[in-house]
Scaffold this motif. Structure first.
Motif, PDB file in Angstrom:
ATOM      1  N   ASP A 137     -16.757  73.327  18.710  1.00  0.00           N
ATOM      2  CA  ASP A 137     -17.468  72.691  19.822  1.00  0.00           C
ATOM      3  C   ASP A 137     -17.076  73.307  21.155  1.00  0.00           C
ATOM      4  O   ASP A 137     -15.949  73.123  21.621  1.00  0.00           O
ATOM      5  N   VAL A 138     -18.025  74.020  21.762  1.00  0.00           N
ATOM      6  CA  VAL A 138     -17.759  74.664  23.050  1.00  0.00           C
ATOM      7  C   VAL A 138     -17.804  73.621  24.160  1.00  0.00           C
ATOM      8  O   VAL A 138     -18.776  72.879  24.296  1.00  0.00           O
ATOM      9  N   ARG A 139     -16.739  73.563  24.936  1.00  0.00           N
ATOM     10  CA  ARG A 139     -16.668  72.608  26.044  1.00  0.00           C
ATOM     11  C   ARG A 139     -17.237  73.225  27.320  1.00  0.00           C
ATOM     12  O   ARG A 139     -17.401  74.444  27.417  1.00  0.00           O
ATOM     13  N   ASP A 167     -15.774  73.873  29.978  1.00  0.00           N
ATOM     14  CA  ASP A 167     -14.863  74.849  30.590  1.00  0.00           C
ATOM     15  C   ASP A 167     -14.736  76.142  29.786  1.00  0.00           C
ATOM     16  O   ASP A 167     -13.908  77.001  30.119  1.00  0.00           O
ATOM     17  N   GLY A 168     -15.570  76.292  28.749  1.00  0.00           N
ATOM     18  CA  GLY A 168     -15.552  77.529  27.973  1.00  0.00           C
ATOM     19  C   GLY A 168     -14.610  77.500  26.783  1.00  0.00           C
ATOM     20  O   GLY A 168     -14.688  78.356  25.909  1.00  0.00           O
ATOM     21  N   LYS A 169     -13.714  76.535  26.749  1.00  0.00           N
ATOM     22  CA  LYS A 169     -12.827  76.404  25.586  1.00  0.00           C
ATOM     23  C   LYS A 169     -13.635  75.880  24.394  1.00  0.00           C
ATOM     24  O   LYS A 169     -14.626  75.158  24.576  1.00  0.00           O
ATOM     25  N   SER A 170     -13.187  76.238  23.199  1.00  0.00           N
ATOM     26  CA  SER A 170     -13.866  75.772  21.981  1.00  0.00           C
ATOM     27  C   SER A 170     -12.914  74.931  21.151  1.00  0.00           C
ATOM     28  O   SER A 170     -11.776  75.353  20.897  1.00  0.00           O
ATOM     29  N   LEU A 171     -13.391  73.770  20.737  1.00  0.00           N
ATOM     30  CA  LEU A 171     -12.569  72.877  19.923  1.00  0.00           C
ATOM     31  C   LEU A 171     -12.773  73.180  18.444  1.00  0.00           C
ATOM     32  O   LEU A 171     -13.909  73.208  17.958  1.00  0.00           O
ATOM     33  N   ARG A 183     -19.893  66.765  27.250  1.00  0.00           N
ATOM     34  CA  ARG A 183     -19.816  67.864  26.274  1.00  0.00           C
ATOM     35  C   ARG A 183     -20.378  69.185  26.805  1.00  0.00           C
ATOM     36  O   ARG A 183     -20.069  70.243  26.264  1.00  0.00           O
ATOM     37  N   ASN A 238     -23.384  73.937  26.287  1.00  0.00           N
ATOM     38  CA  ASN A 238     -23.143  74.887  25.205  1.00  0.00           C
ATOM     39  C   ASN A 238     -22.783  74.194  23.899  1.00  0.00           C
ATOM     40  O   ASN A 238     -22.632  74.836  22.874  1.00  0.00           O
TER      41      ASN A 238
END
Lengths: 184, 426
Positions: B286-288, B290-294, B399, B402
């Protein structure tokens, strides 16, 4: 205690002791323990798991050059020339910039966090019409080629069990493990 | 029901929602029943429009395996496959055509990565190996002697409802939009008993599950979940699993994203670290904003959707309707479902069908007296942990644009003046 309740409690006691006597166990069902010990041969034939540490990567190797040739033979029909423009997933992005910085279309190069995943997925699931038909050297070669096309490794690169876990994918640092803290 | 009776049951300022005692009394749904006057002649009785012919001729015989009425043949899954393939893609449950909480086996949603394998149950084996004392194999015969449990459980693909992320509302049925969710009674063996038999190394934390399909679908599962309520499912709504749902055996992880409940399960490898497979990194992450992906966003959020009235349907006339739909949560039981007929300005509590079970579908109902004017119908579920289904706006704000998976926001159905129902964003 009423006569009825007394009789009921006696019936319950009787049935509990009857269950015990007959080895019945309603509360905690017992396992019949019927598993058969698996042969080393079966485990070796089935175990395809690869961890990012490189655990599970097989012997063998393949180069970008061999991979380029194999790509034209096995992959281009679905994924397009050089990994773009095909009917199915786009594999290659223009530059090896992390998706976390630039966004855009997610591909192997700008999104996938581990190079070992690429080897694992090609080996188990590709080519789509003939999965598991390539040998390990061929899978290494295709992995090397796709990493090169994505600008992650140089033009002459040999993928093998020691080289792949060392490849640092551009977007790797943008991944966070959400389990067990994440709540929907 | 007469107009003034219906008016008396309306909740104030709700655009026509009716008090729940409509269902307690059972009054609103009762229509007048036509009956024949005495003294009808034999001739009249043979008139087909008066007395249908099927009461006057013997019916069909018994059948060894039943099928639905051929009049219902149009109720079908919506099948969409990836270009150039037949076996990669999904088919969605036609939620708009179903009632109750159970999805019939023939209409349970599908998601495959390289087709439905043709597995010989006599040759299929499940291997448990890795960080265990004894690597073990189990076949269907042996598994038949293990203690089983059965549970009502939903399975939802975490890509369900992703069409609602489109810039403009997609006009499609509720099944096409939200049909990657189904609910069945699953029976099988708690995996904890098989793992205890194999003897798990205390240093192990993950289990790599692998299917016997042509994609060898593979996911990393926390060992804790496997031991807690992981099920090796063998039966679906009383009969053996359907081939498209994993025959002869599948993993079932209650409440977690459907992709992890690996079908055609053949192998469980106990390890210390996740494998970072394609389907838990490049997909189902899951792309947040802020560009981070979970990675590893496992439980499915609290969610509900009105299945009737819903997009593609048309209300023929103003008056009494029943609003009904489904609610579910990967975290437990549904505690409450609220319905709005004015786009979320006011909410009223819906009636819930029994039973309300954890990690299963719950059917909700609300009476409605449609004035013939504009209306936007919504449902909002709250689960037993207190989690509240978010608005689309709130979901997107949290969310981001993205994100692709785990969409569980409130669905809005607009009722147009002519009675047509449309998907809208409010």
């Amino acid at each position: 205690m009423s006569r009825f309740a007394l009789r009921l409690s006696m019936v319950l006691m009787l049935s509990a002791s009857a269950a015990h006597a007959q080895n019945l166990s309603p509360a905690a069902p017992l396992s019949p323990q019927l598993g058969k010990v698996a042969s080393g041969e079966l485990v070796a034939a089935w175990d395809m798991t690869i961890l990012p540490s490189g655990d599970g990567l097989p012997q063998g190797s393949g180069t970008t050059e061999t991979g380029a040739r194999l790509y034209l033979e096995h992959c281009v029909a679905c994924h397009g020339e050089g990994g773009v423009g095909g009917l199915n997933n786009v594999l290659v992005s223009d530059e090896p910039r992390p998706f976390g910085e630039t966004g855009g279309k997610r591909t192997v190069g700008n999104y996938w966090p581990y190079a070992t995943t690429l080897f694992d997925y090609i080996r188990r699931a590709m080519p789509y019409s003939h999965p598991q038909s390539l040998d390990d050297n061929e899978v290494y070669a295709l992995t090397a080629y796709l990493l090169y096309r994505n600008g992650v490794v140089p033009a002459h690169f040999e993928a093998n069990a020691s080289a792949l876990p060392k490849v640092v994918m551009p977007n790797q640092e943008y991944f966070i493990r959400a389990y067990p803290d994440w709540n929907p | 029901m007469r107009d003034n009776e219906a008016k008396a049951l309306e909740l104030p300022n709700t655009n026509g929602l009716l008090h729940r005692r409509v269902f307690l009394k059972g009054g609103a749904a009762i229509a007048s029943i036509p009956f024949l006057a005495a003294g009808v002649s034999a001739e009249d009785r043979s008139a087909p429009d008066l007395v249908p012919e099927w009461t006057r001729e013997p019916g069909a015989g018994m059948s060894p395996y039943g099928d639905r009425s051929h009049h219902e043949a149009d109720v079908q899954r919506n099948v969409v496959s990836q270009p150039g393939t037949v076996g990669s893609g999904a088919s969605r449950t036609p939620l708009q055509s179903l009632e109750g909480m159970i999805t019939p086996n023939s209409l349970h949603f599908e998601r495959h990565h390289n087709g439905v394998p043709e597995i010989d149950p006599k040759r299929h084996q499940l291997l448990i190996h890795g960080m265990v004392k004894r690597p073990l194999t189990f076949d269907l015969d042996n598994l038949g002697r293990y203690p089983m449990v059965s549970k009502m459980l939903f399975i939802e693909c975490s890509g369900n409802s992703a069409a609602l992320l489109a810039e403009n509302p997609v006009q499609a049925s509720v099944g096409e939009l939200h049909g990657l969710v189904s609910c069945a009674n699953w029976a099988g063996i708690p995996l904890s008993s098989l793992f205890e038999e194999a003897g798990v190394d205390p240093a192990a934390h993950w289990v790599i599950a692998e299917g016997a399909d042509a994609a060898l679908m593979s996911r990393s599962i926390p060992l804790e979940k496997i031991m807690d309520d992981g099920l090796l499912a063998l039966y679906q709504n009383g009969e053996r699993l359907r081939p498209e749902n994993g025959y002869p055996m599948r993993l079932l992880l209650p409440g977690w994203e459907g992709n992890m409940s690996v079908k055609w399960l053949r192998r469980l490898k106990v390890v210390s670290e996740p494998a970072m497979t394609k389907d838990e990194t490049s997909k189902y992450s899951d792309v947040r904003p802020d560009g981070k992906s979970l990675l590893f966003t496992f439980p499915m959020g609290v969610k509900s959707v009105i299945t009737s009235p819903s997009a593609g349907m048309a209300l023929r006339d103003k008056g009494i309707y029943q609003i009904t739909g489904l609610a579910w949560s990967g975290s437990g039981r549904i505690q409450r479902v609220e319905v709005s007929a004015d786009g979320g300005a006011t909410w009223s509590e819906a009636a819930l069908d029994s039973p309300v079970l954890p990690k299963a579908m719950t059917r909700f109902r609300m009476g409605w007296n449609w004035s013939g004017g504009p209306a936007v119908l919504q449902s909002r579920a709250i689960d037993e942990t207190g989690a509240v289904q978010p608005s689309r706006e709130a979901w997107l704000a949290e969310r981001g644009r993205n994100a692709v998976y785990h969409y569980n926001a409130i669905q809005s159905w607009q009722i147009l003046q002519n009675g047509d129902v449309r998907n809208v964003y409010v």
